[in-house]
Scaffold this motif. Structure first.
Motif, PDB file in Angstrom:
ATOM      1  N   TYR A  22       0.846  -1.181   0.000  1.00  0.00           N
ATOM      2  CA  TYR A  22       0.000   0.000   0.000  1.00  0.00           C
ATOM      3  C   TYR A  22       0.891   1.242   0.000  1.00  0.00           C
ATOM      4  CZ  TYR A  22      -4.010  -2.828   1.580  1.00  0.00           C
ATOM      5  OH  TYR A  22      -5.019  -3.753   1.686  1.00  0.00           O
ATOM      6  N   PHE A  57       3.608   0.868   2.808  1.00  0.00           N
ATOM      7  CA  PHE A  57       3.381  -0.177   3.809  1.00  0.00           C
ATOM      8  C   PHE A  57       3.209  -1.526   3.131  1.00  0.00           C
ATOM      9  CE2 PHE A  57       3.143   2.118   7.670  1.00  0.00           C
ATOM     10  CZ  PHE A  57       2.634   3.360   7.363  1.00  0.00           C
ATOM     11  N   PHE A  89      -9.025  -5.666   1.059  1.00  0.00           N
ATOM     12  CA  PHE A  89      -9.505  -4.715   2.053  1.00  0.00           C
ATOM     13  C   PHE A  89      -9.771  -3.360   1.398  1.00  0.00           C
ATOM     14  CE2 PHE A  89      -8.939  -6.347   6.444  1.00  0.00           C
ATOM     15  CZ  PHE A  89      -8.510  -7.617   6.127  1.00  0.00           C
ATOM     16  N   PRO A 120      -7.443 -10.656   9.363  1.00  0.00           N
ATOM     17  CA  PRO A 120      -6.953  -9.272   9.406  1.00  0.00           C
ATOM     18  C   PRO A 120      -5.527  -9.125   8.891  1.00  0.00           C
ATOM     19  CG  PRO A 120      -8.070  -9.829  11.430  1.00  0.00           C
ATOM     20  CD  PRO A 120      -7.957 -11.099  10.663  1.00  0.00           C
ATOM     21  N   LEU A 121      -5.235  -7.947   8.392  1.00  0.00           N
ATOM     22  CA  LEU A 121      -3.913  -7.640   7.884  1.00  0.00           C
ATOM     23  C   LEU A 121      -2.936  -7.357   9.015  1.00  0.00           C
ATOM     24  CD1 LEU A 121      -4.900  -5.199   5.007  1.00  0.00           C
ATOM     25  CD2 LEU A 121      -4.234  -7.583   4.783  1.00  0.00           C
ATOM     26  N   LEU A 137      -5.269   4.498   2.550  1.00  0.00           N
ATOM     27  CA  LEU A 137      -4.321   3.587   1.918  1.00  0.00           C
ATOM     28  C   LEU A 137      -4.787   3.223   0.519  1.00  0.00           C
ATOM     29  CD1 LEU A 137      -3.799   1.222   4.947  1.00  0.00           C
ATOM     30  CD2 LEU A 137      -2.224   2.938   4.123  1.00  0.00           C
ATOM     31  N   PHE A 161       0.646  -5.327   9.423  1.00  0.00           N
ATOM     32  CA  PHE A 161       1.419  -4.329   8.701  1.00  0.00           C
ATOM     33  C   PHE A 161       2.844  -4.236   9.201  1.00  0.00           C
ATOM     34  CE2 PHE A 161      -1.507  -1.953   6.013  1.00  0.00           C
ATOM     35  CZ  PHE A 161      -2.741  -2.373   6.481  1.00  0.00           C
ATOM     36  N   GLY A 162       3.750  -3.879   8.283  1.00  0.00           N
ATOM     37  CA  GLY A 162       5.078  -3.445   8.661  1.00  0.00           C
ATOM     38  C   GLY A 162       5.046  -1.998   9.120  1.00  0.00           C
ATOM     39  N   ASN A 163       6.202  -1.485   9.518  1.00  0.00           N
ATOM     40  CA  ASN A 163       6.268  -0.117  10.043  1.00  0.00           C
ATOM     41  C   ASN A 163       6.443   0.940   8.967  1.00  0.00           C
ATOM     42  OD1 ASN A 163       5.790  -0.722  12.697  1.00  0.00           O
ATOM     43  ND2 ASN A 163       7.941  -0.933  13.226  1.00  0.00           N
ATOM     44  N   GLY A 216       3.275   1.364  11.649  1.00  0.00           N
ATOM     45  CA  GLY A 216       2.288   0.822  10.726  1.00  0.00           C
ATOM     46  C   GLY A 216       0.938   0.705  11.394  1.00  0.00           C
ATOM     47  N   TYR A 273      -8.603  -0.118  12.478  1.00  0.00           N
ATOM     48  CA  TYR A 273      -7.159  -0.157  12.650  1.00  0.00           C
ATOM     49  C   TYR A 273      -6.720   1.166  13.274  1.00  0.00           C
ATOM     50  CZ  TYR A 273      -6.435  -4.348   9.826  1.00  0.00           C
ATOM     51  OH  TYR A 273      -6.425  -5.637   9.359  1.00  0.00           O
ATOM     52  N   GLN A 283       0.544   5.392   1.318  1.00  0.00           N
ATOM     53  CA  GLN A 283      -0.263   6.283   2.141  1.00  0.00           C
ATOM     54  C   GLN A 283       0.237   7.693   1.921  1.00  0.00           C
ATOM     55  OE1 GLN A 283       0.201   6.036   6.443  1.00  0.00           O
ATOM     56  NE2 GLN A 283      -1.939   6.581   6.762  1.00  0.00           N
ATOM     57  N   PHE A 300     -13.591  -3.684  10.310  1.00  0.00           N
ATOM     58  CA  PHE A 300     -12.400  -3.556  11.141  1.00  0.00           C
ATOM     59  C   PHE A 300     -12.165  -2.091  11.510  1.00  0.00           C
ATOM     60  CE2 PHE A 300     -10.857  -7.793   9.995  1.00  0.00           C
ATOM     61  CZ  PHE A 300     -11.477  -7.998   8.778  1.00  0.00           C
TER      62      PHE A 300
END
Lengths: 111, 111
Positions: free
Chosen positions: A35, A90, B99, A99-100, A43, A102-104, B43, B36, A37, B34
């Motif tokens: 993604y 991301f 998503f 659910p997803l 996203l 995520f990385g940072n 993230g 988030y 952002q 969801f």
């Protein structure tokens, strides 16, 4: 358990340069996503993969490429960087339907 | 197409105030919903979820109820803390599809 790991955290590119954003996950998830952002925006999905060897375009794939040679890794390639690609990127993974995770993120600036 | 709409931010509250962030969705099928949360420099993390009508997701004092009749999934917390300052994203997922995220709502909680 590391989860989803992205490298680098920050990068500055000149217009026309290329680079690869790395993403790896250790949760044996079959689905992986990239993604972007943009400030004040939600996203946008660039590319996704439902398993090794399978990739598909998302909403905003132009200017990017991906590969998925293993379950763990899902690198994102920018071939000719443009200012419009300045964003935070991301990577995420999931088991299908779950659910997803995520990385940072990688903050990329193209000047 | 499928979409998620969230209330415009930023939302600024004093500590211990009541929080509501509105979320409504449009979906062709019967989605999972969801919330988030994204803390600065990080993230997105799953806050809570609900998979069917009238389900209530809850976590860390936050709650949201899946309302099929009003296609809504509003996030609430009875008493916010400074540490709740973050960006909150509402999202939906349909079986076999990707998503869809809302644009995010920035919350600032003042001491």
């Amino acid at each position: 358990n590391a989860g989803v790991t992205q490298t680098p955290k920050f990068r500055i590119l000149k217009i026309g340069q290329s680079m690869t954003l790395q993403c790896t996950q250790d949760m044996n998830h079959n689905y992986m996503y990239w993604y972007r952002q943009d400030p004040g925006m939600g996203l946008k999905l660039i590319y996704y993969s439902v398993g090794a060897g399978i990739t598909d375009k998302g909403e905003v794939p132009n200017g990017y490429n991906v590969s998925r040679s293993t379950t763990e890794d899902f690198p994102l390639r920018l071939e000719l960087a443009a200012p419009s690609q300045t964003s935070v990127y991301f990577c995420a993974s999931s088991l299908g339907g779950a659910p997803l995770h995520f990385g940072n993120g990688t903050r990329l600036t193209v000047t | 197409g499928d979409s998620v709409t969230q209330m415009e931010g930023p939302v600024t509250l004093s500590e211990e105030a009541f929080l509501t962030i509105n979320c409504t969705y449009t979906a062709t099928g019967y989605p999972s919903l969801f919330w988030y949360v994204q803390y600065p420099g990080e993230g997105l993390q799953l806050l809570l979820k609900a998979t069917k009508a009238d389900d209530k997701g809850s976590n860390k004092g936050f709650e949201a109820t899946y309302r099929k009749e009003t296609t809504s999934f509003h996030l609430e917390k009875g008493s916010v803390q400074v540490s709740d300052s973050a960006v909150y994203f509402c999202a939906l997922s349909l079986v076999g599809q990707n998503f869809v995220f809302g644009p995010g709502t920035r919350l600032s909680v003042l001491p």
